[in-house]
Structure formats: C-alpha cells, structure tokens
Design an enzyme around this catalytic site. Structure first.
Site, PDB file in Angstrom:
ATOM      1  N   THR A 128     -35.638  29.238 -40.386  1.00  0.00           N
ATOM      2  CA  THR A 128     -36.611  28.452 -39.624  1.00  0.00           C
ATOM      3  C   THR A 128     -37.791  29.302 -39.149  1.00  0.00           C
ATOM      4  O   THR A 128     -38.943  28.932 -39.335  1.00  0.00           O
ATOM      5  CB  THR A 128     -35.919  27.861 -38.399  1.00  0.00           C
ATOM      6  OG1 THR A 128     -35.152  28.901 -37.794  1.00  0.00           O
ATOM      7  CG2 THR A 128     -35.016  26.710 -38.760  1.00  0.00           C
TER       8      THR A 128
ATOM      9  N   PHE B  48     -39.045  21.352 -32.477  1.00  0.00           N
ATOM     10  CA  PHE B  48     -37.802  21.964 -31.999  1.00  0.00           C
ATOM     11  C   PHE B  48     -36.767  20.913 -31.610  1.00  0.00           C
ATOM     12  O   PHE B  48     -35.837  21.191 -30.860  1.00  0.00           O
ATOM     13  CB  PHE B  48     -38.082  22.887 -30.808  1.00  0.00           C
ATOM     14  CG  PHE B  48     -38.673  24.222 -31.203  1.00  0.00           C
ATOM     15  CD1 PHE B  48     -37.915  25.176 -31.869  1.00  0.00           C
ATOM     16  CD2 PHE B  48     -39.997  24.531 -30.902  1.00  0.00           C
ATOM     17  CE1 PHE B  48     -38.447  26.409 -32.219  1.00  0.00           C
ATOM     18  CE2 PHE B  48     -40.547  25.764 -31.254  1.00  0.00           C
ATOM     19  CZ  PHE B  48     -39.772  26.704 -31.919  1.00  0.00           C
TER      20      PHE B  48
ATOM     21  N   CYS C 192     -33.570  22.509 -29.759  1.00  0.00           N
ATOM     22  CA  CYS C 192     -33.250  23.868 -30.205  1.00  0.00           C
ATOM     23  C   CYS C 192     -32.918  24.795 -29.030  1.00  0.00           C
ATOM     24  O   CYS C 192     -33.729  25.005 -28.139  1.00  0.00           O
ATOM     25  CB  CYS C 192     -34.439  24.429 -30.965  1.00  0.00           C
ATOM     26  SG  CYS C 192     -34.097  26.045 -31.639  1.00  0.00           S
TER      27      CYS C 192
HETATM   28  C1  HEM Z   1     -31.398  22.901 -32.953  1.00  0.00           C
HETATM   29  C2  HEM Z   1     -35.716  23.802 -34.969  1.00  0.00           C
HETATM   30  C3  HEM Z   1     -35.042  28.580 -34.342  1.00  0.00           C
HETATM   31  C4  HEM Z   1     -30.489  27.687 -32.948  1.00  0.00           C
HETATM   32  C5  HEM Z   1     -32.642  22.743 -33.521  1.00  0.00           C
HETATM   33  C6  HEM Z   1     -33.258  21.455 -33.809  1.00  0.00           C
HETATM   34  C7  HEM Z   1     -34.458  21.723 -34.391  1.00  0.00           C
HETATM   35  C8  HEM Z   1     -34.609  23.159 -34.453  1.00  0.00           C
HETATM   36  C9  HEM Z   1     -35.460  20.692 -34.895  1.00  0.00           C
HETATM   37  C10 HEM Z   1     -32.650  20.073 -33.556  1.00  0.00           C
HETATM   38  C11 HEM Z   1     -32.024  19.544 -34.821  1.00  0.00           C
HETATM   39  C12 HEM Z   1     -31.496  18.140 -34.737  1.00  0.00           C
HETATM   40  O1  HEM Z   1     -31.870  17.353 -33.861  1.00  0.00           O
HETATM   41  O2  HEM Z   1     -30.676  17.775 -35.620  1.00  0.00           O
HETATM   42  C13 HEM Z   1     -35.905  25.175 -34.962  1.00  0.00           C
HETATM   43  C14 HEM Z   1     -37.111  25.831 -35.414  1.00  0.00           C
HETATM   44  C15 HEM Z   1     -36.925  27.179 -35.219  1.00  0.00           C
HETATM   45  C16 HEM Z   1     -35.601  27.353 -34.669  1.00  0.00           C
HETATM   46  C17 HEM Z   1     -38.333  25.129 -35.985  1.00  0.00           C
HETATM   47  C18 HEM Z   1     -37.859  28.340 -35.496  1.00  0.00           C
HETATM   48  C19 HEM Z   1     -39.151  28.257 -35.577  1.00  0.00           C
HETATM   49  C20 HEM Z   1     -33.756  28.766 -33.884  1.00  0.00           C
HETATM   50  C21 HEM Z   1     -33.156  30.033 -33.547  1.00  0.00           C
HETATM   51  C22 HEM Z   1     -31.862  29.777 -33.177  1.00  0.00           C
HETATM   52  C23 HEM Z   1     -31.663  28.345 -33.257  1.00  0.00           C
HETATM   53  C24 HEM Z   1     -33.866  31.384 -33.608  1.00  0.00           C
HETATM   54  C25 HEM Z   1     -30.762  30.724 -32.730  1.00  0.00           C
HETATM   55  C26 HEM Z   1     -30.902  31.964 -32.443  1.00  0.00           C
HETATM   56  C27 HEM Z   1     -30.356  26.317 -32.845  1.00  0.00           C
HETATM   57  C28 HEM Z   1     -29.120  25.664 -32.422  1.00  0.00           C
HETATM   58  C29 HEM Z   1     -29.387  24.282 -32.402  1.00  0.00           C
HETATM   59  C30 HEM Z   1     -30.773  24.122 -32.819  1.00  0.00           C
HETATM   60  C31 HEM Z   1     -27.808  26.346 -32.073  1.00  0.00           C
HETATM   61  C32 HEM Z   1     -28.407  23.166 -32.019  1.00  0.00           C
HETATM   62  C33 HEM Z   1     -28.453  22.905 -30.532  1.00  0.00           C
HETATM   63  C34 HEM Z   1     -27.486  21.823 -30.102  1.00  0.00           C
HETATM   64  O3  HEM Z   1     -27.294  20.833 -30.812  1.00  0.00           O
HETATM   65  O4  HEM Z   1     -26.925  21.981 -29.020  1.00  0.00           O
HETATM   66  N1  HEM Z   1     -33.494  23.759 -33.919  1.00  0.00           N
HETATM   67  N2  HEM Z   1     -35.008  26.115 -34.542  1.00  0.00           N
HETATM   68  N3  HEM Z   1     -32.829  27.767 -33.686  1.00  0.00           N
HETATM   69  N4  HEM Z   1     -31.325  25.375 -33.072  1.00  0.00           N
HETATM   70 FE1  HEM Z   1     -33.195  25.748 -33.700  1.00  0.00          FE
END
Ligand code: HEM
Length: 474
Positions: free
Chosen positions: A278, A411, A418
């Site tokens: 991502t 995000f 996120c």
């Molecule tokens: C959830 C985007 C970076 C860990 C999400 C979701 C999005 C997203 C859209 C929600 C997905 C959904 O609704 O199905 C991004 C983008 C990133 C990024 C665009 C970078 C530019 C990261 C990083 C980490 C991370 C660096 C960990 C170190 C997570 C986790 C979730 C999540 C664990 C799930 C949270 C939950 O459901 O409780 N991310 N992410 N992400 N992201 Fe990111």
C-alpha cells in the site's frame, strides 16, 4: 421505504457478470461499468450479488456506522486464516469477520496504542535508517541507472515494516530476489486476487488443479516463519518498542489477557501484507504524478528546500511540510492503492432493508456493497470538472478539512479504518522528502503513461525514472 431502482446488467447463466468485468486489472473491469450504469449498479458473480457504488454522496451514507459496517472480502478471508500449532484458526485485524469477533476486539485494543502518534514517532530513527539506505543506493547507481520505481519502493516499505514491526531485517536493497517470506506472501496474494478471473475459475474446477494446495503451503510457511519470530522474541526479550513487543508483552486493557500466539502470528502476516504494498504504491504514484506536473514538482522541492535546506530531517520538520502532505493526499485521492472496500448492514441494525439515495435504492440484509473508492474520489460533484487532474492545492489543510465526508476515504472508514495510517504517513512523508532533498528526478521515458498492476492493491507498472544528485551527500 425504498424502491428497487438499482440497474442490473444482464449476465450469463451461472457465471453471471464475470465476463463483463474481465480486465487485466480486475478493479478496472468493474470501474468501467460505471460509464454504462452510473453511480450504483448490481452485479452477479457465480450467483453472488454485489452492489457497486461510485459517488461521494452514496459513499457517505454507506460510511454511516450506525447503519452499516465493514465486511471483509472473501479473497482476503481465505488468505488470512491462520493456525499456529493446536490453536483454532485466527484472523488478523484486516480480515476479521466483524467487530463482534473477539480476536478482532482483543487485537484492536492491544494494538491501538502501538500505532498511536507517540509510538510512531519513536520509529522515526529506524525508518530514517532504511530511507537513507535507499538514498545511498540511488546515489551510487548514478544518473544513468533506470530506477525500477515500484520495486525499489517495495523494498523500502517492506524493510521498514519488517524492522519496525518485529526487528527483522529483510535487507532487500541489494538483493534481486525477494526474501522467501515475501515470495510466499506475493504468490498467495496473487492467487487471492485472481479468484474472479475466468481462467482461474476454470482452472480451479479441474481435478488436477493444485492452486489451492499452493496457497495452503505458502500460508503454512508464513505461519511457521512468524511463529519462529514470536518464539525468538520470547527467548530473547528486548526493550524495543516495536509491534511484536506490543503483542507479546502487551495486555488487553479490558481483560488483562495476553494475545495467543496464533493471533499474534496472524497479525504479523497482516501487517506485512497491509503495511508494505500500500505505502509503496502511494510513493510510486506520488512520484509519477509529480513527474507529470512540473508546477507541483517545483513547489514540492521549493518547500523542502525552505523547511529543511541541507539539514538532516527531524520529526519536527514533518508538520511544516504542508505541500508534501497535499501531494500525498491528492495522490491517494486519484490513485487509492486500496481501491475499494465492502460495506453491509450491521448485524445489530434492526432494519432488514436500508434506503439509499433518498429512497431510490434498497440495500438488503445480505447485500454486499462494493464501494469503488477510486471512483467516489473523482466525483465531479465534489471535485469539479477537473476531478481527474492532479492538483495538490485542493488538499492543503484548509481545503482538505472542508471536504464532504464521502470524498476522501483512501484509508477506509470508521472503527475499521486503517490502523497503520500514521505509520504509512510518516514513512511516505519521510521518503518523499529525503529523496527530493537529495536528487533531481526525471522520467526515464518522457512519454510514459501510467500502467497499472493489481495484486490486492494497485501499483504503477513498468515505471522507471532517473535520479541525479543535487549536491554530494554530506
Ligand atoms: C485497514 C488503506 C497502510 C494496516 C485499511 C483499510 C484501508 C487501508 C482502505 C480499510 C479496508 C477495508 O475497509 O476493508 C491503507 C493505505 C495504506 C495503508 C492506503 C498506505 C498508504 C497500512 C500500514 C499498516 C496497515 C502501514 C500496518 C503497519 C492495516 C490494518 C487494517 C487496515 C491492520 C485493518 C484494521 C481493522 O480492520 O481493524 N488500510 N493502509 N495499513 N490497514 Fe491499512
């Protein structure tokens, strides 16, 4: 009351609309249909109905957490079941079925502080260490080297999540081959995202198909490596404030319990998956956008020279880099690396039908609504006629804060947004700033137009640039 006005393209028996959405890049196949059917339509994949939405207004309604919640995609769910030893299968935060899931709740409560602003700032030094390695690499290779942008950013973000999450050095900068762990990760991700391709569906129907076993083998390998990392940490305790320690040592603030090993392992794999592709995509798209807009390029470099000059980047500089924030936000608007998420009616919502669009459309209990973020974020009603253009000015703080709620969701949304946003942002700001501070960049091929590659995230493909040192590095 709600009317049933959702357009439904006719598909073929059994496979439904699968052929309508065939594309090298799966998400593009669905996005294309918005040109034909507008901002809401219903598709049928092998009997499974999916409603797709593509406007900021509808997205805002679906983000109402009192009516709807996240439903994870099946592809991800299949990938993420994780079993360590005799334990029951566990899912990491990203693919957990709902916020009612006890594993999700425990991991969420235990990990939230570890992703808070203070903890992220403590990772500044390690992030800087790896980012400087990238600067040195490009400096040594010199201006005649064709930089494979996406690949090198993937090396950076992978090494960063490895080091900050669990003190593990993938050391990818000087390796052509990716680490075996990452190979397993990538091949299982590709398998998961190929699930809806006709070729893949047919292949899976064949008795000799072994792709299911391959995913299983990859998953077991990743579980083994992560379980070893956990055990290694237990046997060699450190004071380090990384995510692994937060999970191994941390207690659930509500129940006082430690996370079981299987759940820690599922979340390690989750962070590696969610945390590198991502951010690497965001950086790659940001460079592409900048190299296509000389005005934005000039402003970004000017800001860095004014705030930082030749000084070493420190955490306190980041808040002054307003234009860089705007560049990254605008990039995530035009090129969201997670281009869609799924919403459905909450289990604890009493209504079996929810009306959208002022009563025009009915969402039913078992419907899954695929929110096409990439389209919602280009909604001309919000962003005007130049919605498809890269204009960072519209993302400067005062404009950004005034955006309608469904206009910028790169995000995710609500309680399942996120968890790594702060982590990703610091990393992206830093990489972007250090690189523009040290180099002048140009496209390797000035006529290059964006090509997309999708695994679970989308990233630019075959994108090369060249870097010339601005001054010798001191
Ligand atoms: C959830 C985007 C970076 C860990 C999400 C979701 C999005 C997203 C859209 C929600 C997905 C959904 O609704 O199905 C991004 C983008 C990133 C990024 C665009 C970078 C530019 C990261 C990083 C980490 C991370 C660096 C960990 C170190 C997570 C986790 C979730 C999540 C664990 C799930 C949270 C939950 O459901 O409780 N991310 N992410 N992400 N992201 Fe990111």
């Amino acid at each position: 009351s709600a009317r049933d006005n959702i357009p439904t393209p006719r598909g073929l028996p059994i496979i439904g609309n699968i052929l309508d959405v065939q594309d090298e890049v799966p998400i593009r196949g669905i996005e294309r249909l918005t040109d034909l059917y507008g901002s809401i339509f219903k598709l049928n994949f092998l009997g499974r109905k999916t409603i797709c939405i593509a406007s900021a207004e509808l997205l805002e309604e679906l983000c109402d957490e009192t009516r709807f919640w996240k439903t994870p995609s099946e592809a991800l769910a299949a990938l993420a079941d994780n079993k360590a030893g005799a334990e029951k299968p566990r899912r990491g935060l990203f693919s957990a079925p709902s916020t009612e899931d006890e594993d999700w709740q425990q991991a969420h409560r235990t990990l939230m502080p570890a992703f808070g602003p203070l903890s992220i700032q403590q990772m500044f030094g390690e992030m800087h260490d790896l980012c400087s390695q990238l600067v040195l690499k490009w400096a040594r290779l010199g201006p005649s080297f064709r930089i494979p942008v996406t690949q090198d950013f993937t090396r950076l973000t992978l090494d960063t999540i490895g080091l900050c999450a669990m003190d593990y050095r993938f050391n990818s900068f000087y390796k052509d081959e990716m680490d075996p762990f990452v190979q397993a990760l990538n091949s299982s991700l590709t398998a998961a995202s190929d699930r809806n391709k006709v070729g893949s569906i047919l292949k899976r129907m064949m008795p000799w198909d072994r792709s299911g076993q391959k995913v299983q083998i990859d998953r077991e390998y990743m579980t083994r490596v992560s379980t070893e990392l956990i055990q290694h940490r237990r046997n060699n305790p450190t004071e380090k404030r990384d995510l692994l320690n937060a999970m191994v040592l941390g207690k659930d603030p509500k129940t006082g319990k430690h996370m079981p090993d299987g759940l820690i392992s599922a979340n390690i794999i989750t962070f590696l998956i969610a945390g590198h592709d991502t951010t690497s995509g965001l950086l790659s798209f940001a460079f592409f956008n900048l190299l296509k807009s000389s005005e934005a390029y000039f402003k970004a470099q000017q800001e860095i020279d004014r705030v930082l000059g030749r000084n070493k980047l420190k955490p306190e500089h980041l808040k002054d880099l307003k234009y860089i924030d705007a560049v990254l936000r605008e990039t995530l608007r035009l090129n969201p690396t997670v281009p869609a998420f799924i919403r459905s009616i909450r289990k604890d919502n009493q209504n079996d039908v929810e009306a959208l669009g002022g009563g025009e459309y009915a969402i039913r209990r078992d419907d899954r609504v695929l929110c096409l973020i990439s389209k919602c974020q280009r909604d001309p009603k919000v962003y005007g006629e130049d919605a498809n253009e890269f204009r960072p000015e519209r993302m400067l703080d005062e404009n950004f804060q005034r955006l309608p709620k469904g206009a910028w969701k790169g995000f995710g949304t609500g309680i399942r947004a996120c968890i790594g946003r702060g982590f990703a942002w610091q990393e992206a700001q830093m990489a972007f700033t250090l690189l523009l501070q040290n180099f002048n960049f140009r496209l390797d091929d000035p006529s290059y137009e964006i090509k997309i590659k999708q695994t679970l995230t989308v990233k630019p493909d075959e994108f090369y640039m060249r870097a010339t040192l601005r001054e010798a590095i001191t």
